[in-house]
Motif scaffolding. Structure first.
Motif, short mmCIF file in Angstrom:
data_model
loop_
_atom_site.label_atom_id
_atom_site.label_comp_id
_atom_site.label_asym_id
_atom_site.label_seq_id
_atom_site.Cartn_x
_atom_site.Cartn_y
_atom_site.Cartn_z
N ASN A 1 0.84 -1.20 0.00
CA ASN A 1 0.00 0.00 0.00
C ASN A 1 0.87 1.25 0.00
O ASN A 1 1.67 1.47 0.91
CB ASN A 1 -0.92 0.00 1.22
CG ASN A 1 -1.93 1.11 1.17
OD1 ASN A 1 -1.59 2.28 1.22
ND2 ASN A 1 -3.20 0.74 1.07
N ILE A 2 0.69 2.08 -1.01
CA ILE A 2 1.58 3.23 -1.18
C ILE A 2 1.38 4.27 -0.09
O ILE A 2 2.33 4.92 0.36
CB ILE A 2 1.40 3.85 -2.59
CG1 ILE A 2 2.55 4.82 -2.90
CG2 ILE A 2 0.03 4.53 -2.73
CD1 ILE A 2 2.64 5.18 -4.36
N PHE A 3 0.15 4.44 0.40
CA PHE A 3 -0.08 5.43 1.46
C PHE A 3 0.45 4.94 2.80
O PHE A 3 0.87 5.75 3.63
CB PHE A 3 -1.57 5.78 1.54
CG PHE A 3 -2.02 6.73 0.47
CD1 PHE A 3 -1.72 8.08 0.56
CD2 PHE A 3 -2.70 6.26 -0.65
CE1 PHE A 3 -2.11 8.96 -0.44
CE2 PHE A 3 -3.09 7.14 -1.65
CZ PHE A 3 -2.79 8.50 -1.54
N THR A 4 0.44 3.62 3.01
CA THR A 4 1.08 3.08 4.21
C THR A 4 2.58 3.35 4.16
O THR A 4 3.20 3.73 5.17
CB THR A 4 0.82 1.57 4.32
OG1 THR A 4 -0.59 1.33 4.32
CG2 THR A 4 1.42 1.01 5.60
N PHE B 1 -11.13 0.95 -3.06
CA PHE B 1 -11.43 0.91 -1.63
C PHE B 1 -12.67 0.05 -1.42
O PHE B 1 -13.78 0.47 -1.74
CB PHE B 1 -11.68 2.31 -1.08
CG PHE B 1 -10.48 3.21 -1.09
CD1 PHE B 1 -9.53 3.15 -0.08
CD2 PHE B 1 -10.28 4.11 -2.13
CE1 PHE B 1 -8.41 3.96 -0.10
CE2 PHE B 1 -9.17 4.93 -2.15
CZ PHE B 1 -8.23 4.86 -1.13
N ASP B 2 -12.47 -1.17 -0.91
CA ASP B 2 -13.59 -2.09 -0.66
C ASP B 2 -14.46 -2.28 -1.88
O ASP B 2 -15.70 -2.23 -1.83
CB ASP B 2 -14.44 -1.59 0.51
CG ASP B 2 -13.66 -1.53 1.81
OD1 ASP B 2 -12.80 -2.40 2.00
OD2 ASP B 2 -13.91 -0.63 2.62
N GLY B 3 -13.81 -2.45 -3.03
CA GLY B 3 -14.54 -2.72 -4.26
C GLY B 3 -15.03 -1.48 -4.99
O GLY B 3 -15.65 -1.59 -6.04
N LYS B 4 -14.76 -0.30 -4.44
CA LYS B 4 -15.20 0.95 -5.09
C LYS B 4 -13.97 1.76 -5.51
O LYS B 4 -13.03 1.92 -4.73
CB LYS B 4 -16.06 1.77 -4.13
CG LYS B 4 -17.37 1.09 -3.76
CD LYS B 4 -18.19 1.96 -2.81
CE LYS B 4 -19.51 1.26 -2.44
NZ LYS B 4 -20.31 2.09 -1.49
N ILE B 5 -13.99 2.25 -6.73
CA ILE B 5 -12.89 3.05 -7.25
C ILE B 5 -13.08 4.49 -6.81
O ILE B 5 -14.11 5.11 -7.10
CB ILE B 5 -12.83 2.96 -8.80
CG1 ILE B 5 -12.69 1.50 -9.24
CG2 ILE B 5 -11.67 3.80 -9.33
CD1 ILE B 5 -11.43 0.82 -8.74
N ARG B 6 -12.10 5.02 -6.09
CA ARG B 6 -12.20 6.39 -5.58
C ARG B 6 -10.91 7.16 -5.85
O ARG B 6 -9.83 6.57 -5.94
CB ARG B 6 -12.48 6.38 -4.08
CG ARG B 6 -13.84 5.80 -3.72
CD ARG B 6 -14.08 5.82 -2.23
NE ARG B 6 -15.37 5.25 -1.88
CZ ARG B 6 -15.78 5.03 -0.64
NH1 ARG B 6 -14.98 5.32 0.36
NH2 ARG B 6 -16.97 4.52 -0.40
N SER B 7 -11.06 8.48 -5.94
CA SER B 7 -9.91 9.34 -6.16
C SER B 7 -9.02 9.38 -4.92
O SER B 7 -9.50 9.28 -3.79
CB SER B 7 -10.40 10.76 -6.50
OG SER B 7 -9.31 11.66 -6.51
#
Length: 793
Positions: A548-551, A592-598
């Motif tokens: 995970n890049i943000f981690t 995110f949990d199956g949803k594509i978000r910005s």
């Protein structure tokens, strides 16, 4: 019905049940009685003896239905006049016979007369038992007489299997109608003892030969009925009852079948008190058709629920295990060992447990027998873990890990390792550094880790990761920080495929570094300085392993902050540079949990936190003024933002606020024992000039972006950004400069130009400026030139 399959037979019985109900509803009482008699006759038939227990259940359900219909019908006809009343009312639920009218009693007697006239014994007994509840209309004392009469009548049934199930039904009816009447139960049991010898008689043997049935299978057919009869006898009984029954069995029929049912029926406390007598009876009992290992298993089940006398515990174990260990069949052996291991763990030490484990391994290893008994072997481990909570003792058992090695199916071995780790986390209340525990638990956790592959579900991966993290939490070497770091290095090598574990290790090493700083109170010696640099290096080389890049970004920032607090400037710089370089690789969207978000909001949040740290990071003399900030701005400039994204302008405004703090003579906060740029440059004009150049460039970029937001939804974004920049100027700018003053007024106007600003937000900002104007005339003037225009929001 002989040629029917089991399913067809069940369907036929259900049809008879429905036919009985239908006939009754049509007032065809005689037909309903005939159907009940027809069903009861089937219980005399043992042509397919293996199906007899199932047939008994099905047919007694029909008889119960018949009994309920007769009882309800009589109750409907039993309206009575209450004292002083004129209108008849129905009988209450808890009526007494004196309230039942004579006509209803006569109807009740007629039913019993009809049943008494049935010529065949078995239907007559069963149908009378089915309507026995109706005796409540005649006399409550009739229950006892009827039960005793039927007990004697059952003696006329010649087939021992049919007779024991008739006694079972009688005891069931008796417990429902008169639970306090027990005087018929022991005679029923005594009658069964009397006819037990028939099981070895010619008639039974011929029947078994005809139906090609072995004696062990035949005896299991008796168990349900015998168990129920004995449970009725044992209900609310004293230990004296058990003693009487055991004495009768010893004198008349010391049968394995009987002993097994007795142990299952009576309270475990009673059985435990007589455990020695049971072992003697098991040794001497007739084993014909009912293997003794069943008895040892049943005895063990009682002894794990209730403790035998202390002076008998060891002799009991020796007596039983002498027999169990000689069992050659793995199925027979493990069925006993699985139960008795709990008795051993509860009452004995590691020597006895080790001996039993070794014996189980010895019996299960030949021909890889263990592969067929994984559930039982898992049960052994679970029972050990439920009672043995001292893991220094558990892992010093010589036979424990070889026992675990028998689980050679990966999925099963992983489950066993999970159970061990869960137990360790739950019961190991204090931190440990015992090498025996560490080596064993590392083996267990490595087994779980190695079971993870590309097909492993995320939930399973998470469970395993959390268990390993729980183990890591329990390990502490106290003030031996170097040993603690070495342990974390070993964990990183062993658990490199699990991101959650790696994150935990990085956090632990950073905590270790901070703990070191607290111990030396920030004054590092050469040794502690080298140690915290080693901790920083550990974190720096571990972070890139994460997915995970943000981690990664968060841990680079955290590790850099910890390094800065420990005065490891070059290590802090390395972490911050790595974070800046990594920002360029942040994807525009993530799942995110199956949803594509910005990712814009996460990007802005991280950079905002990062800027607050960069304020106190001193410049490297070899790199130039604000080299980290410049590097960050280059990444922001070159990053491929989403179309119509305002994240870039938002971050530029935040950088402007940070640069305002950089220009101050004394920064709002500092890192202990680290000189920030305020101390290094001392408001040097060249430094301030460089800061102003950067601010000028940023302002130009922000204004250029604002001018591009000219249509549709972009106008609302323009309004919000203009207001953000306005507040940045008010909070950090010098309003004494006329150009700054006019710029702020223009931004206020731009924010309201299209009527899309949030009125509540505008009012709050105006109040803030007025508040600052109490001490500053320039802000008073600014507030006077900030009109609130009508908006569309």
């Amino acid at each position: 019905m002989l040629n029917l399959s089991q399913q067809d037979y069940m369907t036929r019985i259900e049809e008879l049940n429905q036919a009985l109900i239908c006939a009754w509803n049509r007032d065809q009482r005689v037909k309903a009685l005939k159907i009940a008699i027809q069903c009861a006759k089937m219980l005399a038939d043992t042509a397919v003896v293996q199906f007899y227990p199932s047939k008994f259940v099905l047919i007694t359900d029909v008889l119960d239905t018949f009994g309920r219909l007769v009882y309800d019908r009589i109750k409907e006809k039993s309206s009575y006049l209450p004292p002083g009343g004129r209108v008849p009312i129905k009988l209450p639920a808890n009526f007494t016979p004196d309230k039942v009218p004579e006509s209803a009693k006569e109807t009740c007697r007629n039913w019993f007369y009809k049943i008494a006239s049935i010529r065949e014994l078995i239907p007559r007994i069963y149908v009378e038992m089915a309507i026995m509840r109706c005796y409540g209309y005649l006399d409550q004392g009739e229950y006892s007489n009827a039960l005793n009469k039927l007990t004697q009548a059952i003696r006329g049934i010649g087939d021992p299997l049919v007779s024991i199930y008739a006694r079972c039904y009688l005891s069931r009816v008796g417990m429902v109608l008169a639970p306090n009447i027990h005087n018929h139960l022991l005679p029923c049991f005594n009658d069964f003892l009397s006819c037990y010898s028939q099981l070895q008689g010619d008639s039974v043997q011929n029947m078994l030969a005809l139906q090609r049935l072995e004696m062990p299978q035949y005896l299991t057919l008796y168990s349900p009925a015998l168990d129920w009869l004995l449970q009725c006898i044992a209900h609310n009984s004293s230990e004296e009852t058990l003693i009487k029954i055991l004495d009768k069995c010893q004198k008349q029929c010391n049968s394995a079948l009987l002993l097994n049912s007795i142990m299952g029926a009576f309270k475990p406390e009673y059985v435990a008190n007589k455990a020695i007598q049971f072992t003697e009876m098991i040794k001497e009992c007739e084993e014909t058709g009912f293997p003794k290992h069943y008895l040892h298993r049943s005895l063990g089940l009682c002894l794990v629920l209730a403790d035998p006398p202390d002076n008998q515990k060891l002799s009991l174990l020796n007596e039983v295990w002498k027999v169990v260990m000689k069992l050659k069949n793995p199925t027979d052996y493990i069925s006993c060992a699985e139960v008795w291991i709990e008795y051993v763990v509860k009452h004995f030490g590691k020597r006895e447990v080790n001996t039993i484990l070794g014996d189980i391994t010895k019996h299960m290893t030949p021909d890889r027998a263990f592969e067929d008994f994984y559930p039982q072997l898992q049960s052994v481990v679970t029972k050990i873990l439920s009672h043995q909570h001292d893991f220094s003792v558990l892992f010093t058992l010589e036979k424990f890990l070889p026992f675990i090695d028998m689980f050679q199916k990966d999925s099963v071995k992983t489950e066993v390792c999970k159970n061990i780790t869960e137990s360790f986390i739950k019961y190991q209340t204090e931190s440990t550094n015992d090498p025996v525990i560490l080596n064993a638990m590392m083996f267990v956790c490595k087994t779980m880790h190695d079971s993870v592959n590309a097909l492993t579900l995320d939930d399973d991966r998470r469970v395993i990761s959390n268990l390993i993290c729980g183990f890591i939490h329990k390990v502490s070497f106290g003030r031996d920080f170097e040993q603690q770091l070495s342990y974390y290095v070993e964990c990183r090598a062993s658990f490199s495929n699990l991101d959650l574990v790696l994150v935990e290790l990085i956090q632990k090493v950073n905590s270790l570094s901070m703990h070191t700083r607290n111990v030396v109170k920030g004054n590092h010696s050469r040794k502690t300085a080298a140690f915290v640099r080693a901790c920083a290096a550990y974190c720096f080389i571990t972070v890139p392993s994460l997915e995970n890049i943000f981690t990664q970004l968060d841990l680079y920032l955290l590790s850099g902050q910890v390094a800065l607090l420990n005065q490891c400037l070059s290590q802090a710089d390395a972490n911050f540079k790595a974070a800046i370089s990594l920002l360029a690789d942040v994807p525009k969207v993530l799942d995110f949990d199956g949803k594509i978000r910005s990712t814009d909001s996460m990007f802005v949040t991280f950079v905002s936190n990062f800027l607050s740290t960069l304020l106190v990071v001193p410049d490297n003399p070899d790199q130039g003024v604000l080299y980290l900030v410049r590097g960050l701005l280059n990444v922001l400039q070159d990053y491929s933002w989403e179309p119509n994204s305002t994240a870039k302008i938002t971050l530029y405004i935040k950088v402007l606020a940070m640069l305002s703090a950089v220009s101050q003579d004394d920064y709002p906060y500092h890192v202990d024992k680290v000189d920030s740029n305020d101390a290094m440059y001392g408001s040097d004009p060249k430094f301030l000039n460089e800061v102003q150049k950067v601010c000028g460039t940023l302002l130009s970029e922000v204004l250029n972006q604002l001018t591009t937001l000219q249509d549709g939804e972009n106008l609302k974004k323009q309004s919000a950004l203009a207001l953000d920049l306005f507040m940045c100027l008010v909070a950090h700018g010098d309003m004494e400069q006329e150009s700054m003053f006019l710029f702020a007024i223009n931004l206020w106007g731009l924010a309201q130009k299209h009527g899309l600003s949030d009125t509540k937000v505008m009012v709050r900002h105006l109040d803030y400026v007025k508040k600052k104007g109490r001490d500053n005339k320039k802000f008073q003037e600014l507030a006077s030139k900030m009109p609130l225009l009508q908006t569309r929001t």
